[in-house]
Write an enzyme that holds these catalytic residues in place. Structure first.
Site, PDB file in Angstrom:
ATOM      1  N   ASP A   8      23.157   0.110  20.052  1.00 56.50           N
ATOM      2  CA  ASP A   8      22.764  -0.544  18.636  1.00 56.50           C
ATOM      3  C   ASP A   8      23.499   0.309  17.601  1.00 56.50           C
ATOM      4  O   ASP A   8      23.381   1.416  17.498  1.00 56.50           O
ATOM      5  CB  ASP A   8      21.216  -0.118  18.718  1.00 56.50           C
ATOM      6  CG  ASP A   8      20.591  -0.793  17.215  1.00 56.50           C
ATOM      7  OD1 ASP A   8      20.124  -1.497  17.134  1.00 56.50           O
ATOM      8  OD2 ASP A   8      20.681  -0.014  16.202  1.00 56.50           O
ATOM      9  N   LYS A  30      24.309  -5.121  12.612  1.00 57.34           N
ATOM     10  CA  LYS A  30      23.535  -5.700  11.494  1.00 57.34           C
ATOM     11  C   LYS A  30      24.082  -5.691  10.267  1.00 57.34           C
ATOM     12  O   LYS A  30      25.185  -5.201   9.888  1.00 57.34           O
ATOM     13  CB  LYS A  30      22.343  -4.437  11.198  1.00 57.34           C
ATOM     14  CG  LYS A  30      21.649  -3.783  12.519  1.00 57.34           C
ATOM     15  CD  LYS A  30      20.691  -2.618  12.122  1.00 57.34           C
ATOM     16  CE  LYS A  30      20.127  -2.108  13.306  1.00 57.34           C
ATOM     17  NZ  LYS A  30      21.260  -1.132  13.855  1.00 57.34           N
ATOM     18  N   HIS A  37      19.408  -6.164   8.266  1.00 58.69           N
ATOM     19  CA  HIS A  37      18.773  -4.448   8.208  1.00 58.69           C
ATOM     20  C   HIS A  37      17.788  -4.318   7.552  1.00 58.69           C
ATOM     21  O   HIS A  37      16.645  -3.574   7.980  1.00 58.69           O
ATOM     22  CB  HIS A  37      20.114  -3.519   7.682  1.00 58.69           C
ATOM     23  CG  HIS A  37      20.141  -2.325   8.432  1.00 58.69           C
ATOM     24  ND1 HIS A  37      21.177  -1.806   8.634  1.00 58.69           N
ATOM     25  CD2 HIS A  37      19.038  -1.497   8.620  1.00 58.69           C
ATOM     26  CE1 HIS A  37      21.165  -0.519   9.390  1.00 58.69           C
ATOM     27  NE2 HIS A  37      19.896  -0.480   9.442  1.00 58.69           N
ATOM     28  N   LEU A  50      11.577   8.991  18.470  1.00 54.98           N
ATOM     29  CA  LEU A  50      10.996  10.319  18.512  1.00 54.98           C
ATOM     30  C   LEU A  50      10.629  11.119  17.503  1.00 54.98           C
ATOM     31  O   LEU A  50      10.604  12.250  17.140  1.00 54.98           O
ATOM     32  CB  LEU A  50      11.962  11.208  19.327  1.00 54.98           C
ATOM     33  CG  LEU A  50      12.515  10.651  20.648  1.00 54.98           C
ATOM     34  CD1 LEU A  50      13.731  11.376  21.542  1.00 54.98           C
ATOM     35  CD2 LEU A  50      11.416  10.473  21.692  1.00 54.98           C
ATOM     36  N   ILE A 106      15.470   2.687  21.374  1.00 52.96           N
ATOM     37  CA  ILE A 106      16.644   3.213  21.119  1.00 52.96           C
ATOM     38  C   ILE A 106      16.899   4.417  20.490  1.00 52.96           C
ATOM     39  O   ILE A 106      17.122   4.774  19.446  1.00 52.96           O
ATOM     40  CB  ILE A 106      17.560   2.046  20.169  1.00 52.96           C
ATOM     41  CG1 ILE A 106      16.569   1.961  19.053  1.00 52.96           C
ATOM     42  CG2 ILE A 106      17.832   0.891  20.917  1.00 52.96           C
ATOM     43  CD1 ILE A 106      17.582   1.025  17.788  1.00 52.96           C
ATOM     44  N   LYS A 129      18.544   8.154  20.056  1.00 52.36           N
ATOM     45  CA  LYS A 129      19.820   8.601  19.593  1.00 52.36           C
ATOM     46  C   LYS A 129      20.087  10.002  19.722  1.00 52.36           C
ATOM     47  O   LYS A 129      19.115  10.878  19.619  1.00 52.36           O
ATOM     48  CB  LYS A 129      19.910   8.238  18.149  1.00 52.36           C
ATOM     49  CG  LYS A 129      21.232   8.555  17.519  1.00 52.36           C
ATOM     50  CD  LYS A 129      21.441   9.352  16.081  1.00 52.36           C
ATOM     51  CE  LYS A 129      20.849  10.675  15.895  1.00 52.36           C
ATOM     52  NZ  LYS A 129      21.113  11.404  14.735  1.00 52.36           N
ATOM     53  N   SER A 130      21.218  10.319  20.379  1.00 51.74           N
ATOM     54  CA  SER A 130      21.492  11.700  20.348  1.00 51.74           C
ATOM     55  C   SER A 130      23.061  11.783  20.637  1.00 51.74           C
ATOM     56  O   SER A 130      23.501  10.683  20.909  1.00 51.74           O
ATOM     57  CB  SER A 130      21.038  12.262  21.579  1.00 51.74           C
ATOM     58  OG  SER A 130      21.509  13.971  21.822  1.00 51.74           O
ATOM     59  N   ARG A 184      21.074  15.667  26.554  1.00 51.04           N
ATOM     60  CA  ARG A 184      19.994  14.795  25.965  1.00 51.04           C
ATOM     61  C   ARG A 184      20.006  13.432  26.142  1.00 51.04           C
ATOM     62  O   ARG A 184      19.080  12.699  26.216  1.00 51.04           O
ATOM     63  CB  ARG A 184      19.819  15.360  24.476  1.00 51.04           C
ATOM     64  CG  ARG A 184      19.069  16.568  24.160  1.00 51.04           C
ATOM     65  CD  ARG A 184      18.642  16.706  22.876  1.00 51.04           C
ATOM     66  NE  ARG A 184      18.076  18.176  22.720  1.00 51.04           N
ATOM     67  CZ  ARG A 184      17.994  18.786  21.585  1.00 51.04           C
ATOM     68  NH1 ARG A 184      18.195  18.206  20.404  1.00 51.04           N
ATOM     69  NH2 ARG A 184      17.336  19.991  21.634  1.00 51.04           N
ATOM     70  N   ASN A 218      17.136  11.483  27.992  1.00 58.02           N
ATOM     71  CA  ASN A 218      16.477  10.296  27.464  1.00 58.02           C
ATOM     72  C   ASN A 218      16.494   9.168  28.265  1.00 58.02           C
ATOM     73  O   ASN A 218      15.596   8.164  27.919  1.00 58.02           O
ATOM     74  CB  ASN A 218      17.063  10.007  25.910  1.00 58.02           C
ATOM     75  CG  ASN A 218      16.827  11.079  24.829  1.00 58.02           C
ATOM     76  OD1 ASN A 218      15.786  11.782  24.978  1.00 58.02           O
ATOM     77  ND2 ASN A 218      17.501  10.960  23.908  1.00 58.02           N
TER      78      ASN A 218
END
Length: 274
Positions: A43, A73, A106, A188, A227, A229-230, A235, A239
């Site tokens: 994404d 987007k 968006h 998170l 979705i 993110k890291s 991680r 995830n």
């Protein structure tokens, strides 16, 4: 990997990889690691300024295009019918792709009142086969209702802020009633205090998992698309390692009890940044 079936019959991975706030030069190795780990949904967005890096990682991955699910987007400053078509072409070029799987608005930016025309341009892209599905981000119920009243294609999903402290029950019920998936960004809570919550930590300890894994699992079992993110390789792997355990009904009830209505991002009706 678990998949959900969107309202147009398209299958989408329920767990994807987000790249918000990831600089372009870091996006390529992060996405490469995500794809290596097993993620198949990525994404991104024009405003993230990392579509080039995402595209490079895709090109170098060796993974067949039809095995990937790529979302981008249209940003607020590009809204409007003709502007959206131009913005889509530019995103496609930056990604180095012939199509995207999902194209999203968006923000509704209601002050400018152009999200309906934007969505109608996206309907054209969908009907022309240049995108496989279209949807929205950060739409409140009134914004969604207007699309349902004035447009032809029902959005496949609404990507919104959602985490244990902000569970979006009313919006999610509306989406479910109209066969629209809720997709959680900031799942998170941007790594803030929810990961340190005593209830979350106790459930994590019981399952031999981390707090982040418990929260991602909660999203999945709540029938949301998620979705995280890291940019940290360990991680990214952590995830994704959420398919080998299941939260009990008691776990789910305890997590449901954490809702505080605590939004961290902008209220969609007030977000009019160009």
């Amino acid at each position: 990997m678990q998949y959900v079936t969107l309202n147009n019959g398209l299958e989408m991975p329920q767990l994807g990889f987000g790249v918000w706030q990831v600089p372009d030069e870091e996006a390529e190795p992060a996405v490469a690691k995500a794809l290596e780990t097993g993620y198949r949904a990525i994404d991104t967005a024009k405003v993230y300024e990392n579509e080039h890096g995402v595209g490079r990682a895709i090109a170098k991955s060796g993974i067949a295009r039809d095995e990937l699910f790529i979302t981008t987007k249209v940003w607020n400053s590009d809204q409007g019918y003709d502007e959206t078509l131009k913005a889509f072409d530019a995103s496609l070029e930056r990604l180095g792709l012939e199509y995207v799987d999902l194209y999203l608005i968006h923000w509704p930016t209601p002050e400018f009142d152009d999200y309906v025309e934007t969505y109608k341009a996206m309907e054209k892209l969908y009907n022309d086969g240049r995108v496989k599905a279209i949807g929205v981000c950060n739409f409140n119920i009134e914004h969604l209702q207007r699309l349902l009243d004035e447009c032809d294609v029902v959005p496949v999903l609404n990507q919104v802020e959602c985490h244990p402290y902000f569970q979006q029950h009313e919006l999610k019920k509306f989406c479910q009633d109209h066969n629209i998936y809720l997709e959680a960004w900031s799942p998170l809570m941007n790594g803030k205090e929810v990961l340190e919550n005593d209830t979350v930590r106790a459930i994590a300890e019981k399952h031999g998992k981390t707090s982040a894994q418990v929260i991602i699992r909660w999203h999945l079992q709540s029938e949301s698309i998620v979705i995280p993110k890291s940019v940290t390789p360990s991680r990214i792997e952590e995830n994704f390692d959420v398919f080998d355990f299941e939260l009990s009904d008691d776990d789910m009830d305890k997590l449901a009890g954490l809702d505080r209505g605590q939004r961290n991002g902008p209220e969609p009706s007030e977000m009019n940044k160009r």
